[in-house]
Enzyme design. Sequence first.
Site, PDB file in Angstrom:
ATOM      1  N   LEU A 117       0.808  -1.220   0.000  1.00  0.00           N
ATOM      2  CA  LEU A 117       0.000   0.000   0.000  1.00  0.00           C
ATOM      3  C   LEU A 117       0.837   1.264   0.000  1.00  0.00           C
ATOM      4  O   LEU A 117       0.428   2.286  -0.520  1.00  0.00           O
ATOM      5  CB  LEU A 117      -0.924   0.014   1.219  1.00  0.00           C
ATOM      6  N   GLY A 118       1.994   1.204   0.612  1.00  0.00           N
ATOM      7  CA  GLY A 118       2.819   2.406   0.696  1.00  0.00           C
ATOM      8  C   GLY A 118       4.104   2.132   1.445  1.00  0.00           C
ATOM      9  O   GLY A 118       4.327   1.039   1.969  1.00  0.00           O
ATOM     10  N   GLN A 119       4.974   3.158   1.504  1.00  0.00           N
ATOM     11  CA  GLN A 119       6.282   2.987   2.118  1.00  0.00           C
ATOM     12  C   GLN A 119       6.738   4.314   2.687  1.00  0.00           C
ATOM     13  O   GLN A 119       6.437   5.381   2.138  1.00  0.00           O
ATOM     14  CB  GLN A 119       7.290   2.478   1.086  1.00  0.00           C
ATOM     15  N   GLY A 120       7.451   4.260   3.813  1.00  0.00           N
ATOM     16  CA  GLY A 120       7.953   5.477   4.437  1.00  0.00           C
ATOM     17  C   GLY A 120       9.099   5.160   5.363  1.00  0.00           C
ATOM     18  O   GLY A 120       9.734   4.097   5.266  1.00  0.00           O
ATOM     19  N   GLY A 121       9.382   6.108   6.282  1.00  0.00           N
ATOM     20  CA  GLY A 121      10.525   5.936   7.170  1.00  0.00           C
ATOM     21  C   GLY A 121      10.375   4.750   8.096  1.00  0.00           C
ATOM     22  O   GLY A 121      11.357   4.143   8.503  1.00  0.00           O
ATOM     23  N   GLY A 165       8.801   1.911   7.414  1.00  0.00           N
ATOM     24  CA  GLY A 165       8.922   0.681   6.645  1.00  0.00           C
ATOM     25  C   GLY A 165       7.856   0.632   5.582  1.00  0.00           C
ATOM     26  O   GLY A 165       7.570   1.645   4.936  1.00  0.00           O
ATOM     27  N   VAL A 206       3.827  -0.681   4.316  1.00  0.00           N
ATOM     28  CA  VAL A 206       2.480  -1.046   4.727  1.00  0.00           C
ATOM     29  C   VAL A 206       1.868  -1.939   3.655  1.00  0.00           C
ATOM     30  O   VAL A 206       1.938  -1.634   2.467  1.00  0.00           O
ATOM     31  CB  VAL A 206       1.593   0.200   4.936  1.00  0.00           C
ATOM     32  N   LYS A 216       1.614  -2.799   9.130  1.00  0.00           N
ATOM     33  CA  LYS A 216       2.706  -1.825   9.150  1.00  0.00           C
ATOM     34  C   LYS A 216       3.970  -2.561   9.601  1.00  0.00           C
ATOM     35  O   LYS A 216       4.117  -2.933  10.766  1.00  0.00           O
ATOM     36  CB  LYS A 216       2.344  -0.702  10.118  1.00  0.00           C
ATOM     37  N   ASP A 230       2.472  14.565  15.741  1.00  0.00           N
ATOM     38  CA  ASP A 230       2.737  14.449  14.294  1.00  0.00           C
ATOM     39  C   ASP A 230       1.426  14.458  13.513  1.00  0.00           C
ATOM     40  O   ASP A 230       1.249  13.685  12.576  1.00  0.00           O
ATOM     41  CB  ASP A 230       3.530  13.173  13.998  1.00  0.00           C
TER      42      ASP A 230
END
Length: 815
Positions: free
Chosen positions: A503-507, A509, A511, A525, A622
């Site tokens: 589904l997605g990626q970020g800092g 890791g 998802v 996640k 945040d």
Amino acid sequence: METLLLLLLLSVFLLSISNICLAKHIDNLISRTQFLKDGDTIISKGGTFEMGFFSPTNSSNRYVGIWYKQIPVQTVVWVANRDAPLADTSSSTVLKITKLGGQLALLGDKGQPVWSVNTSRSVQNPVAELLDSGNLVLRDAEDENPENFLWQSFDHPTDHWLPGVKFGWNIQTGHEIFFTAWKGENDPASGQYTLHLDPTGYPQYIIKNGTTEIFSSGPWNGLYFSATSSTRISPLINFQHGMVINKKEVYVWYNPSNNLGLFRFVVTSNGILKLWVWEDEMKQWVSNRGQPSDTCGTYGLCGGNGVCNIYQFRICVCLDTFLPNNNATATASLSQGCHRRKPLSCQNNGSSSDGFLKYSDIKLPDTKHSWYDESMSLQECERVCLRNCSCMAYSTLNISNGGSGCLIWYDDLVDIRTIPNGQDIYIRLAATEIPGIVNVKNKILVPCLSMLVVIVLAGVSLYLYFCKSKRKEQMLKQELELPIFDWSTISRATNNFSEMNKLGQGGFGTVYKGALDGGEEIAVKRLSKISTQGLEEFMNEVICIAKLQHRNLVKLLGCCISGEEKMLIYEYMPNKSLDFFIFDQTRKKLLDWLKRFNIINGIARGLLYLHQDSRLRIIHRDLKSSNVLLDIDLNPKISDFGLARSLVGNATGDNTKRVAGTHGYISPEYATHGIFSVKSDVFSFGVLVLEIVSGKRNNEFSNEDQYETLPGHAWKLYKEGESLKLVDEHIFDSYDVTQVLRSIHVGLLCVQQSSKDRPNMSSVVQMLVNDAALPQPKEPGFFVGRRAVFNSESSSAKHATSSLNEVTMSSLGPR
């Protein structure tokens, strides 16, 4: 005597009025002795529809059409002479039943036929009748069966699919009932877009631009067409609908199953199939999301064996274990499709050692090259497919009542996309490409001694790992009473963390979307081994959110700790995050003001719960648009509690040397001095409100003058009395001026420079829903119209432009 004279005069007057009315509205029947001329109308017996001559807006052409009688907005649902307009009309221009053959014909001013119908047979006493369904019929007046029509407009629709119209094919006669859009909004002529039921293979509906197919619905699954599972009509709008397939005809039908009022499907002049519902209180038609609904609705966009995912940055990818036909790396070039990484092993005699890999939540492929059996089980379907070397995939034909039937595809799989609540399909692959299937030949070639060593070492490792994992799970359970998921369960739910489920990626890791064995959809996640966040943030998120329950907070279902693997399991949010909508030029159009105001209020209520009403007093630290997820009804849910902090007792804030958050949302006191409080979240909320109203991102906001932040720009417009200039142009036609101005005002109160001036969330919630006078806002934080906020000599200034969480995973929704 005078009284009698007055009564006589009144009777004569009423009789005259009656005659005038009869001249304007004739009976709902037209016979050989009657005709319809310009100025006259026919009204259906129930009064729902009216028929007569009309001219579209800004046009002098005259047409014969049918429209709704009881609503103030003239809505034409059928046009007789759409491609033969009359430049003007006279008393000799009439719609009548001709003596020759008993046909219904529109005759011009010189008596020439402008439009006519072909009847199934000639009769002595034909009549034309407008039914209350909107169907204009020609029938024999002497026939005892009133539904034995010689001709009906429902067999020859224009752009409207009304309830009761059989959309499809008469196989015996070869007649097709399809829909053709208007050429323009005010031009009823046949346009370039058409809607057809394609009976090739298993039936599906398609939209064409001329001869080019631009949209495919996928097959009917017993409940709905495959492509429409993510855009189904509101549960408040109930339909009886279905598909009929037999030797005589193939068609789709629908009828309302409750008192919905007026509604209609329309093929628009720009090629969209839309549902419109009449809102009596608003006195206007309200449209439901149409098809195609987005870029992934474009037919064959990703080529054969390619998958379109609107939630990903690169929307076209190949199916797992497939490779691009031309080593494509860009979305556009993937239109040439994909091929298997390893060829199938099927032989001419039908023997095969291939297998099948299950894909979930997809729109099923185009069914032109398909075969089906309505009675076959899914297990029988697999065996039939495996015996046929041309069979590429199979699925359940009818998903209602537990599922039944078999649908099989041949050749490449075209027009696949991921959709929320989509269907399952089993795609054929070489056995070595399927997780869990080991090739027997390779197993024989492995030396027995090596295998024994591997087994012993693996056994010892598994034993140690099992003991360690069990200790961690027991500690977590004792502390949190939170479900702990096995690694194998999550791996199975996500198809072994397949790219298709990403589904997605970020800092943090990556998802993944998943489905548990019971069918419940989840978002997983998964902490990356190289993540800037570690066990501290992971445990913090678990501890903070596990004990929180609120409709505007994302729900944590459990976690998984297995060796170095750390995962959080959340409820799945099908509409991704807020930033996915409000900062996209196309998707932001789906958020009218009512939806945006609902999102603002939902976020406010979620923050109020965190700050005041929860078991713990939580400061999120945040809050930003990408950390607000949207459920199926676009209700907001605050997510990502990796940086959240809980406070003890009546404390409302704290300080830290480790400033974390996202630039553009951090409050001045937190960025410069590390002081955070509930008012830090209020500042972030204010930025969010201004982003939602304007459709502009604070971090990327730019203006020609010196006001380079969104709050600064909003402040300048507010002082000039021009706050409405801040409003997103995409909601100009839908917003409530009072609500918008109040929302901007509240947003400016929340982003004030001093935390003492900002309201708490309890006050904010009241401000948004009440009409009490609001205090005047002061200058916002980071306002560049005056001196800089930061002191260059301050040791804390370095925090102003940095962010630990700048690249954290900020969304659990689909990418």
